[in-house]
Design a protein around this motif. Structure first.
Motif, PDB file in Angstrom:
ATOM      1  N   GLY A   4       0.816  -1.202   0.000  1.00  0.00           N
ATOM      2  CA  GLY A   4       0.000   0.000   0.000  1.00  0.00           C
ATOM      3  C   GLY A   4       0.848   1.249   0.000  1.00  0.00           C
ATOM      4  N   ILE A   5       0.175   2.399  -0.006  1.00  0.00           N
ATOM      5  CA  ILE A   5       0.852   3.693  -0.001  1.00  0.00           C
ATOM      6  C   ILE A   5       0.768   4.265   1.410  1.00  0.00           C
ATOM      7  CG2 ILE A   5       0.835   6.047  -0.901  1.00  0.00           C
ATOM      8  CD1 ILE A   5      -0.339   4.893  -3.495  1.00  0.00           C
ATOM      9  N   THR A  11      11.288   6.971  11.628  1.00  0.00           N
ATOM     10  CA  THR A  11      12.524   7.245  12.351  1.00  0.00           C
ATOM     11  C   THR A  11      12.961   5.981  13.064  1.00  0.00           C
ATOM     12  OG1 THR A  11      11.860   9.550  12.680  1.00  0.00           O
ATOM     13  CG2 THR A  11      13.594   8.695  14.113  1.00  0.00           C
ATOM     14  N   LEU A  12      14.226   5.598  12.880  1.00  0.00           N
ATOM     15  CA  LEU A  12      14.765   4.405  13.531  1.00  0.00           C
ATOM     16  C   LEU A  12      15.778   4.797  14.595  1.00  0.00           C
ATOM     17  CD1 LEU A  12      15.375   2.009  10.498  1.00  0.00           C
ATOM     18  CD2 LEU A  12      13.441   2.039  12.069  1.00  0.00           C
ATOM     19  N   GLY A  13      15.618   4.234  15.794  1.00  0.00           N
ATOM     20  CA  GLY A  13      16.540   4.464  16.899  1.00  0.00           C
ATOM     21  C   GLY A  13      17.523   3.314  17.039  1.00  0.00           C
ATOM     22  N   ASP A  14      18.241   3.273  18.150  1.00  0.00           N
ATOM     23  CA  ASP A  14      19.255   2.247  18.406  1.00  0.00           C
ATOM     24  C   ASP A  14      18.678   0.844  18.292  1.00  0.00           C
ATOM     25  OD1 ASP A  14      21.116   4.203  18.884  1.00  0.00           O
ATOM     26  OD2 ASP A  14      21.076   4.010  21.066  1.00  0.00           O
ATOM     27  N   GLY A  15      19.346   0.007  17.484  1.00  0.00           N
ATOM     28  CA  GLY A  15      18.983  -1.397  17.353  1.00  0.00           C
ATOM     29  C   GLY A  15      17.685  -1.663  16.622  1.00  0.00           C
ATOM     30  N   GLU A  16      17.021  -0.654  16.114  1.00  0.00           N
ATOM     31  CA  GLU A  16      15.746  -0.869  15.434  1.00  0.00           C
ATOM     32  C   GLU A  16      15.957  -1.258  13.975  1.00  0.00           C
ATOM     33  OE1 GLU A  16      12.595   1.819  17.891  1.00  0.00           O
ATOM     34  OE2 GLU A  16      13.555   2.780  16.166  1.00  0.00           O
ATOM     35  N   SER A  17      15.006  -2.028  13.457  1.00  0.00           N
ATOM     36  CA  SER A  17      15.047  -2.475  12.068  1.00  0.00           C
ATOM     37  C   SER A  17      13.740  -2.121  11.393  1.00  0.00           C
ATOM     38  CB  SER A  17      15.240  -3.988  11.990  1.00  0.00           C
ATOM     39  OG  SER A  17      16.481  -4.355  12.517  1.00  0.00           O
ATOM     40  N   SER A  18      13.828  -1.890  10.108  1.00  0.00           N
ATOM     41  CA  SER A  18      12.640  -1.652   9.306  1.00  0.00           C
ATOM     42  C   SER A  18      12.714  -2.565   8.098  1.00  0.00           C
ATOM     43  CB  SER A  18      12.586  -0.189   8.862  1.00  0.00           C
ATOM     44  OG  SER A  18      11.473   0.025   8.026  1.00  0.00           O
ATOM     45  N   TYR A  19      11.709  -3.414   7.956  1.00  0.00           N
ATOM     46  CA  TYR A  19      11.612  -4.237   6.748  1.00  0.00           C
ATOM     47  C   TYR A  19      10.510  -3.642   5.904  1.00  0.00           C
ATOM     48  CZ  TYR A  19      10.913  -7.803   3.334  1.00  0.00           C
ATOM     49  OH  TYR A  19      10.795  -8.443   2.129  1.00  0.00           O
ATOM     50  N   LEU A  20      10.842  -3.296   4.700  1.00  0.00           N
ATOM     51  CA  LEU A  20       9.930  -2.621   3.811  1.00  0.00           C
ATOM     52  C   LEU A  20       9.490  -3.601   2.723  1.00  0.00           C
ATOM     53  CD1 LEU A  20      12.291   0.455   3.606  1.00  0.00           C
ATOM     54  CD2 LEU A  20      10.424   0.126   5.210  1.00  0.00           C
ATOM     55  N   ALA A  21       8.253  -4.056   2.779  1.00  0.00           N
ATOM     56  CA  ALA A  21       7.747  -5.104   1.890  1.00  0.00           C
ATOM     57  C   ALA A  21       7.683  -4.645   0.446  1.00  0.00           C
ATOM     58  CB  ALA A  21       6.359  -5.534   2.354  1.00  0.00           C
ATOM     59  N   GLY A  22       7.926  -5.582  -0.465  1.00  0.00           N
ATOM     60  CA  GLY A  22       7.782  -5.305  -1.889  1.00  0.00           C
ATOM     61  C   GLY A  22       6.353  -4.896  -2.177  1.00  0.00           C
ATOM     62  N   GLY A  23       6.169  -3.865  -2.998  1.00  0.00           N
ATOM     63  CA  GLY A  23       4.842  -3.379  -3.304  1.00  0.00           C
ATOM     64  C   GLY A  23       4.399  -2.241  -2.407  1.00  0.00           C
ATOM     65  N   ILE A  25       4.796   1.539  -0.889  1.00  0.00           N
ATOM     66  CA  ILE A  25       5.347   2.831  -1.294  1.00  0.00           C
ATOM     67  C   ILE A  25       5.267   3.765  -0.092  1.00  0.00           C
ATOM     68  CG2 ILE A  25       5.111   4.837  -2.805  1.00  0.00           C
ATOM     69  CD1 ILE A  25       3.868   2.952  -4.898  1.00  0.00           C
ATOM     70  N   LEU A  26       6.413   4.288   0.298  1.00  0.00           N
ATOM     71  CA  LEU A  26       6.466   5.251   1.390  1.00  0.00           C
ATOM     72  C   LEU A  26       6.669   6.630   0.794  1.00  0.00           C
ATOM     73  CD1 LEU A  26       6.632   5.977   4.415  1.00  0.00           C
ATOM     74  CD2 LEU A  26       9.105   5.616   4.237  1.00  0.00           C
ATOM     75  N   LYS A  27       5.703   7.496   0.965  1.00  0.00           N
ATOM     76  CA  LYS A  27       5.819   8.879   0.498  1.00  0.00           C
ATOM     77  C   LYS A  27       6.195   9.724   1.703  1.00  0.00           C
ATOM     78  CE  LYS A  27       2.959   8.647  -3.552  1.00  0.00           C
ATOM     79  NZ  LYS A  27       3.563   9.474  -4.573  1.00  0.00           N
ATOM     80  N   GLY A  28       7.405   9.528   2.161  1.00  0.00           N
ATOM     81  CA  GLY A  28       7.931  10.196   3.333  1.00  0.00           C
ATOM     82  C   GLY A  28       9.423   9.952   3.398  1.00  0.00           C
ATOM     83  N   ALA A  29      10.018  10.260   4.519  1.00  0.00           N
ATOM     84  CA  ALA A  29      11.458  10.097   4.691  1.00  0.00           C
ATOM     85  C   ALA A  29      11.738   9.019   5.726  1.00  0.00           C
ATOM     86  CB  ALA A  29      12.082  11.419   5.144  1.00  0.00           C
ATOM     87  N   VAL A  30      12.850   8.312   5.536  1.00  0.00           N
ATOM     88  CA  VAL A  30      13.340   7.370   6.539  1.00  0.00           C
ATOM     89  C   VAL A  30      14.580   8.004   7.150  1.00  0.00           C
ATOM     90  CG1 VAL A  30      14.264   5.074   6.979  1.00  0.00           C
ATOM     91  CG2 VAL A  30      12.447   5.367   5.285  1.00  0.00           C
ATOM     92  N   ARG A  42      12.131  -4.304  -0.124  1.00  0.00           N
ATOM     93  CA  ARG A  42      11.969  -3.913  -1.529  1.00  0.00           C
ATOM     94  C   ARG A  42      10.992  -2.757  -1.685  1.00  0.00           C
ATOM     95  NH1 ARG A  42      16.042  -4.544  -4.003  1.00  0.00           N
ATOM     96  NH2 ARG A  42      14.891  -4.063  -5.862  1.00  0.00           N
ATOM     97  N   GLU A  43      10.792  -1.993  -0.656  1.00  0.00           N
ATOM     98  CA  GLU A  43       9.871  -0.868  -0.709  1.00  0.00           C
ATOM     99  C   GLU A  43      10.430   0.247  -1.577  1.00  0.00           C
ATOM    100  OE1 GLU A  43       8.073   2.664   2.081  1.00  0.00           O
ATOM    101  OE2 GLU A  43       9.326   1.151   2.982  1.00  0.00           O
ATOM    102  N   ILE A  44       9.523   1.068  -2.071  1.00  0.00           N
ATOM    103  CA  ILE A  44       9.890   2.282  -2.780  1.00  0.00           C
ATOM    104  C   ILE A  44       9.712   3.456  -1.824  1.00  0.00           C
ATOM    105  CG2 ILE A  44       9.299   3.861  -4.656  1.00  0.00           C
ATOM    106  CD1 ILE A  44       8.290   1.382  -6.195  1.00  0.00           C
ATOM    107  N   ILE A  45      10.776   4.213  -1.620  1.00  0.00           N
ATOM    108  CA  ILE A  45      10.669   5.477  -0.892  1.00  0.00           C
ATOM    109  C   ILE A  45      10.555   6.546  -1.974  1.00  0.00           C
ATOM    110  CG2 ILE A  45      11.719   7.045   0.753  1.00  0.00           C
ATOM    111  CD1 ILE A  45      13.359   4.652   1.803  1.00  0.00           C
ATOM    112  N   ASP A  46       9.421   7.206  -2.027  1.00  0.00           N
ATOM    113  CA  ASP A  46       9.049   8.056  -3.150  1.00  0.00           C
ATOM    114  C   ASP A  46       8.967   9.515  -2.733  1.00  0.00           C
ATOM    115  OD1 ASP A  46       7.811   9.353  -5.273  1.00  0.00           O
ATOM    116  OD2 ASP A  46       6.252   7.850  -5.524  1.00  0.00           O
ATOM    117  N   GLY A  47       9.777  10.367  -3.353  1.00  0.00           N
ATOM    118  CA  GLY A  47       9.765  11.795  -3.056  1.00  0.00           C
ATOM    119  C   GLY A  47       9.011  12.613  -4.084  1.00  0.00           C
TER     120      GLY A  47
END
Length: 176
Positions: A4-5, A11-23, A25-30, A42-47
Motif C-alpha cells: 500500500g501507499i 525514524t529508527l533508533g538504536d537497534g531498530e530495524s525496518s523491513y519494507l515489503a515489496g509493493g 510505497i512510502l511517500k515520506g522520509a526514513v 523492496r519498498e519504494i521510498i518516493d519523493g
C-alpha cells in the motif's frame, strides 16, 4: 511496512530495524539516527510529492553508526536520495535510485563520514550519482569510503562528484 501507499516519515533508533515489503510505497522520509539499525526490503521510498525546496529531508538519511541498508528503491528525490552524514560504519548495498528530476540531485551523498561501503547499487540522476563530501568547518573530511560494483547513469553532470578535501586514505591522513 505492508503493501500500500504510506504517507508518513519513519525514524529508527538504536537497534531498530525496518523491513519494507515489496509493493509498499512510502511517500515520506526514513531517518536512521540510531546505532546498529537496519533498513531492508523492496519498498519504494518516493519523493515525487515533494516540491523543489519544499522539505529539507531526503528520502533516506543515515546519521547513526554501524547501520546496514539493503535492497530498497528510492525514486524522485530533488536532493540526495541517500544521505550519510557525520557518522561511521555504514554499509549500503543493492539499493536502486532513480531520480533525474532536478538539477543538483546528488543521489548517494556521504558527508563527513568514515568507513562507508557502497556496493552493487544502481543510480540514475541528473547530477552527481555519488558525491563524497567533507567540509572544513567540521575539520573532518571522511576516510575509508569504498564505492564498488555500482551502475551509474548520469543524464547531465558527472557520475562521481566531490566537494571534499580528502577522498581517500592517503598516507599521513588520520580519520577521527
Amino acid at each position: 511496512m505492508p503493501l500500500g501507499i504510506h504517507k508518513r516519515d519513519v525514524t529508527l533508533g538504536d537497534g531498530e530495524s525496518s523491513y519494507l515489503a515489496g509493493g509498499a510505497i512510502l511517500k515520506g522520509a526514513v531517518k536512521v539516527g540510531g546505532n546498529e539499525a537496519k533498513v531492508r526490503g523492496r519498498e519504494i521510498i518516493d519523493g515525487s510529492d515533494w516540491g523543489h525546496f519544499e522539505r529539507r529531508e531526503v528520502p533516506l538519511r543515515v546519521t547513526g553508526r554501524n547501520v546496514d541498508v539493503a535492497g530498497i528503491i528510492v525514486r524522485f528525490s530533488w536532493r540526495a536520495g541517500v544521505s550519510v552524514v557525520r557518522t561511521s560504519d555504514v554499509d549500503i548495498r543493492n539499493v536502486e535510485i532513480c531520480a533525474s528530476r532536478f538539477p543538483n540531485d546528488d543521489d548517494i551523498t556521504v558527508s563527513n563520514a568514515d568507513s562507508v561501503h557502497v556496493s552493487e547499487c544502481f543510480v540514475r540522476t541528473d547530477d552527481d550519482c555519488i558525491a563524497p563530501k567533507g567540509y572544513s568547518a567540521d575539520r573532518r573530511n571522511g576516510c575509508n569510503r569504498i564505492f564498488e560494483k555500482c551502475q551509474l547513469w548520469c543524464d547531465r553532470a558527472i557520475r562521481f562528484g566531490s566537494s571534499s578535501f580528502c577522498l581517500t586514505n592517503r598516507p599521513g591522513v588520520k580519520c577521527r
